[in-house]
Design a protein around this motif. Structure first.
Motif, PDB file in Angstrom:
ATOM      1  N   ALA A   1       0.862  -1.184   0.000  1.00 45.43           N
ATOM      2  CA  ALA A   1       0.000   0.000   0.000  1.00 45.43           C
ATOM      3  C   ALA A   1       0.896   1.230   0.000  1.00 45.43           C
ATOM      4  CB  ALA A   1      -0.921  -0.003   1.215  1.00 45.43           C
ATOM      5  N   GLU A   2       0.791   2.046  -1.037  1.00 49.90           N
ATOM      6  CA  GLU A   2       1.668   3.204  -1.180  1.00 49.90           C
ATOM      7  C   GLU A   2       0.838   4.425  -1.548  1.00 49.90           C
ATOM      8  OE1 GLU A   2       6.165   3.979  -2.886  1.00 49.90           O
ATOM      9  OE2 GLU A   2       4.960   2.337  -3.685  1.00 49.90           O
ATOM     10  N   ARG A   3       1.205   5.559  -0.968  1.00 55.87           N
ATOM     11  CA  ARG A   3       0.446   6.781  -1.222  1.00 55.87           C
ATOM     12  C   ARG A   3       0.749   7.323  -2.614  1.00 55.87           C
ATOM     13  NH1 ARG A   3      -2.021   8.641   3.454  1.00 55.87           N
ATOM     14  NH2 ARG A   3      -1.021   8.028   5.419  1.00 55.87           N
ATOM     15  N   ASP A   4      -0.301   7.852  -3.258  1.00 53.40           N
ATOM     16  CA  ASP A   4      -0.108   8.518  -4.535  1.00 53.40           C
ATOM     17  C   ASP A   4       0.126  10.006  -4.298  1.00 53.40           C
ATOM     18  OD1 ASP A   4      -2.579   9.565  -3.882  1.00 53.40           O
ATOM     19  OD2 ASP A   4      -3.688   8.414  -5.389  1.00 53.40           O
ATOM     20  N   ALA A   5       0.153  10.786  -5.376  1.00 54.55           N
ATOM     21  CA  ALA A   5       0.456  12.213  -5.265  1.00 54.55           C
ATOM     22  C   ALA A   5      -0.586  12.953  -4.436  1.00 54.55           C
ATOM     23  CB  ALA A   5       0.551  12.830  -6.660  1.00 54.55           C
ATOM     24  N   GLU A   6      -1.824  12.430  -4.396  1.00 50.06           N
ATOM     25  CA  GLU A   6      -2.886  13.074  -3.617  1.00 50.06           C
ATOM     26  C   GLU A   6      -2.904  12.608  -2.171  1.00 50.06           C
ATOM     27  OE1 GLU A   6      -3.537  11.846  -6.803  1.00 50.06           O
ATOM     28  OE2 GLU A   6      -3.239  13.912  -7.503  1.00 50.06           O
ATOM     29  N   GLY A   7      -2.014  11.678  -1.822  1.00 51.13           N
ATOM     30  CA  GLY A   7      -1.954  11.206  -0.442  1.00 51.13           C
ATOM     31  C   GLY A   7      -2.845  10.025  -0.151  1.00 51.13           C
ATOM     32  N   ASN A   8      -3.470   9.431  -1.183  1.00 48.12           N
ATOM     33  CA  ASN A   8      -4.332   8.268  -0.985  1.00 48.12           C
ATOM     34  C   ASN A   8      -3.522   6.986  -1.176  1.00 48.12           C
ATOM     35  OD1 ASN A   8      -6.717   9.938  -0.745  1.00 48.12           O
ATOM     36  ND2 ASN A   8      -6.614  10.197  -2.967  1.00 48.12           N
ATOM     37  N   PHE A   9      -3.829   5.978  -0.370  1.00 47.81           N
ATOM     38  CA  PHE A   9      -3.134   4.706  -0.488  1.00 47.81           C
ATOM     39  C   PHE A   9      -3.669   3.915  -1.680  1.00 47.81           C
ATOM     40  CE2 PHE A   9      -1.597   5.161   3.919  1.00 47.81           C
ATOM     41  CZ  PHE A   9      -0.297   4.705   3.739  1.00 47.81           C
ATOM     42  N   ILE A  10      -2.760   3.427  -2.511  1.00 42.24           N
ATOM     43  CA  ILE A  10      -3.085   2.543  -3.621  1.00 42.24           C
ATOM     44  C   ILE A  10      -2.510   1.172  -3.292  1.00 42.24           C
ATOM     45  CG2 ILE A  10      -2.894   2.130  -6.095  1.00 42.24           C
ATOM     46  CD1 ILE A  10      -4.484   4.631  -5.349  1.00 42.24           C
TER      47      ILE A  10
ATOM     48  N   ALA B   1       2.134   9.798   8.787  1.00 40.82           N
ATOM     49  CA  ALA B   1       3.589   9.707   8.617  1.00 40.82           C
ATOM     50  C   ALA B   1       3.979   8.601   7.644  1.00 40.82           C
ATOM     51  CB  ALA B   1       4.262   9.471   9.964  1.00 40.82           C
ATOM     52  N   PHE B   2       3.201   7.532   7.578  1.00 36.68           N
ATOM     53  CA  PHE B   2       3.579   6.384   6.759  1.00 36.68           C
ATOM     54  C   PHE B   2       3.226   6.644   5.299  1.00 36.68           C
ATOM     55  CE2 PHE B   2       2.444   4.135  10.883  1.00 36.68           C
ATOM     56  CZ  PHE B   2       3.747   4.190  11.349  1.00 36.68           C
ATOM     57  N   GLN B   3       4.230   6.486   4.430  1.00 34.81           N
ATOM     58  CA  GLN B   3       4.021   6.669   2.997  1.00 34.81           C
ATOM     59  C   GLN B   3       3.877   5.338   2.268  1.00 34.81           C
ATOM     60  OE1 GLN B   3       3.641   9.955   1.881  1.00 34.81           O
ATOM     61  NE2 GLN B   3       3.656  10.124   4.117  1.00 34.81           N
ATOM     62  N   ARG B   4       4.391   4.285   2.863  1.00 37.55           N
ATOM     63  CA  ARG B   4       4.262   2.951   2.262  1.00 37.55           C
ATOM     64  C   ARG B   4       4.150   1.928   3.378  1.00 37.55           C
ATOM     65  NH1 ARG B   4       8.798  -0.170  -1.524  1.00 37.55           N
ATOM     66  NH2 ARG B   4       8.094  -2.289  -1.039  1.00 37.55           N
ATOM     67  N   ILE B   5       3.198   1.006   3.242  1.00 37.36           N
ATOM     68  CA  ILE B   5       3.000  -0.066   4.216  1.00 37.36           C
ATOM     69  C   ILE B   5       2.895  -1.377   3.446  1.00 37.36           C
ATOM     70  CG2 ILE B   5       1.634  -0.914   6.146  1.00 37.36           C
ATOM     71  CD1 ILE B   5       0.446   1.858   6.463  1.00 37.36           C
ATOM     72  N   ASP B   6       3.754  -2.328   3.787  1.00 41.15           N
ATOM     73  CA  ASP B   6       3.712  -3.660   3.184  1.00 41.15           C
ATOM     74  C   ASP B   6       3.165  -4.646   4.204  1.00 41.15           C
ATOM     75  OD1 ASP B   6       4.965  -2.466   1.037  1.00 41.15           O
ATOM     76  OD2 ASP B   6       6.968  -3.136   1.626  1.00 41.15           O
TER      77      ASP B   6
END
Length: 617
Positions: free
Chosen positions: A45-54, A129-134
């Protein structure tokens, strides 16, 4: 109209089928025919430019499957939770907390823990704070050769007892949680001139959950309420610990890629092959080209196995420690060129010798679990070359001084760094400490004294001045400065940094500050004491910011601090501080469009005679 009995019987069968049996069959399938919807594949799960998790699946499928399920739960949960935790950390000065990328590793295949793992993922996604969560369920391996996560979290179900069936379902669960900056950490810590400027930490939690669910639920809703409660306990406890580390050490700023060298394969280690070691992770990170962790089991206790491994590595050219014959060896750390290797047992496998030199618990047949940690680190010359490249980019001083320990001894680099720091107008205490150290090495004692006194005065504008004052005391001792720290704050030193003195009627309508740059103001009370008022806009992650404030009165030894509201582009955020008489300082901040900078407006008003306009109008 006459209807025969045969037709009535036929229509009755149709009615029974469509009116009774078919609905009951559909209901039974819906109620009992679905398994819980839990993550069974690795997820990124990684944030896109708008800050939403994809979200992206990392297994055979590239997109999340659109599964069909029926999850219904009618009832309530009564739960008691006891979460005991312990934590340790090691840090150099300075050290920052890295928290952009987190990996969750689920070590249990039980349905309850599958639910818990997925729900912990969802809760952590709410943290800016988290930009990517695996997320890795049991059986899914972490990809090798990538940049290492900043935080590794492991979840494991240690014990589960259940009772009751339909209306009441009781659950007693014991769950282990570990959060660390590495897959696993030993109990021993080391810091040298190759250690990166980030905190090493280890947090262990043991959750005891006891609950009773009253009500009914479909098969797909199994453990739903229990898992939600457990996930909340786990996520809240971890976030609280992360917040504490972030507040104490601040967030690691973005750094160029040359401080993250490309991945390099591990050097051959024959003892790993001999013990059929399992690779848990192999990647690269800050100031290292390889950080790998293995685990294996063996029949030999630590003091026997670690000695044997030490002897084997010595024949291969590794620098090994001398081990006394009567020494209880529980940890092995060896070096070879730029490689560092640690071998140690897990907590349950640690053993000791009694006063006669005999193994405690000797004679008992058991298996011991071991971990192996491997580092291929950047060497001093490589780090200095990276620092020189960084210096040419004219970086923020807060990021540059992260590496002040690595300048030591290179007089040319020290001189260029000093020139750059002195050319920058900064209120960074870390930059001032680094400047004082460089001046001291160059034997410019008067200038060094001036800077260290300035840093001491500025430390009073922080929420934790002790964090800096202990270091300043040690530096003053090294510089042979007597009567340090001073009993009073020299306000003139702060004015030299451009810090403004305010009084009733003061107004600043168009100031501009960067992220984490303090806006400090001096106010003299009617009693003749000095107030230091500090505001700064701090990042929350996900393109969100809030401001923090400190209200310090060193003459009285008083200090208060806290956080204000979110700072955005579409509105002004304000905070007010009463100054002890009828005066109030009003602080307003607003983010500049498209920039990580902020417009600030400040005024000091008489509460009994409010001005008609706000300071930014």
């Amino acid at each position: 109209m006459f209807i025969s009995r045969e037709k009535i019987r036929k229509h009755r069968h149709v009615w029974l089928f469509f009116g009774v049996w078919l609905p009951m069959t559909i209901l039974a399938v819906l109620w009992f025919g679905f398994s819980p919807d839990v993550p069974n594949q690795a997820i990124r799960a990684e944030r896109d430019a708008e800050g939403n998790f994809i979200e992206q699946l990392l297994g055979d499928e590239s997109e999340p499957a659109a599964g069909v399920t029926f999850e219904a739960q009618f009832g309530k949960l009564n739960a008691k939770n006891n979460l005991a935790s312990s934590a340790s950390s090691t840090s150099s000065n300075p050290s920052f907390f890295a928290d952009s990328h987190i990996a969750i590793i689920n070590r249990s295949d039980h349905t309850l823990m599958k639910r818990v793992g997925g729900l912990v993922l969802e809760r952590l996604k709410q943290q800016p704070a988290f930009q990517r969560i695996d997320y890795y369920p049991l059986g899914e391996s972490m990809p090798q050769g990538e940049r290492a996560p900043d935080i590794f979290v492991s979840l494991d179900l240690k014990n589960l007892e259940e009772s009751g069936l339909l209306i009441e379902h009781a659950v007693q669960a014991k769950i282990s949680i570990v959060a660390s900056d590495n897959v696993v950490r030993s109990h021993n810590s080391y810091i040298d001139n190759l250690t990166p400027p980030k905190i090493e930490f280890d947090w262990h939690g043991k959750l005891e959950h006891d609950s009773t669910t009253t009500g009914i639920g479909s098969s797909a809703a199994k453990y739903k309420l229990v898992a939600e409660d457990i996930a909340k306990q786990i996520a809240d406890a971890m976030v609280k610990h992360f917040d504490g580390l972030r507040e104490k050490h601040s967030m690691l700023p973005p750094l160029p890629n040359y401080f993250y060298p490309d991945f390099k394969e591990t050097e051959p280690l024959t003892f790993l092959e001999n013990h059929n070691a399992e690779l848990l992770f192999s990647g690269h990170g800050l100031m290292n080209r390889n950080q790998s962790v293995w685990t294996f089991q063996a029949d030999e206790p630590p003091q026997d196995l670690l000695r044997a491994i030490s002897d084997e590595l010595a024949t291969q050219g590794w620098d090994v420690p001398e081990l006394a014959a009567d020494e209880s060896v529980q940890h092995l750390r060896v070096k070879h060129n730029n490689f560092v290797l640690e071998v140690f047992p897990d907590h349950e496998s640690r053993t000791d010798l009694d006063i006669n030199g005999n193994l405690n618990g000797g004679g008992q047949s058991r298996r011991y679990t071991y971990y192996v940690s491997y580092l291929d680190r950047m060497q001093r010359e490589e780090i200095r070359a990276a620092c020189e490249a960084f210096l040419t980019e004219k970086p923020p001083v807060e990021a540059l001084v992260l590496f002040h320990r690595h300048w030591y001894g290179d007089r040319d680099l020290e001189s260029r760094v000093l020139s750059y720091l002195q050319s920058q107008s900064t209120t960074s205490i870390e930059a001032l400490i680094a400047t004082a150290e460089l001046l001291h090495r160059l034997k410019r004692a008067d200038e060094a004294l001036h800077v260290i006194l300035t840093a001491h005065a500025l430390s009073e504008t922080t929420s934790d001045p002790g964090k800096y004052k202990n270091r300043l005391k040690q530096l003053a001792k090294t510089m042979k400065i007597e009567d340090f720290p001073p009993k009073t704050i020299d306000v003139e030193l702060l004015k030299e940094l451009g810090i403004r003195e305010v009084e009733q009627g003061s107004k600043f309508a168009d100031l501009e500050f960067a992220v984490n740059e303090p806006a400090v103001f001096i106010y003299r009370t009617l009693e003749g004491t000095t107030k230091l008022l500090s505001f700064r806009v701090v990042p929350l992650g996900n393109h969100q910011f809030e401001f923090a404030f400190v209200d310090s009165e060193p003459d009285k030894g008083s200090r208060s601090w806290g956080n204000g509201g979110l700072v955005s582009e579409d509105r002004w955020t304000s905070h007010q501080i009463r100054l002890g008489d009828s005066s109030t300082l009003r602080f307003y901040a607003r983010k500049l469009e498209g920039k990580p900078r902020f417009r600030v407006a400040v005024d000091v008003i008489d509460r009994k005679n409010l001005p008609p306009q706000l300071p930014y109008e």
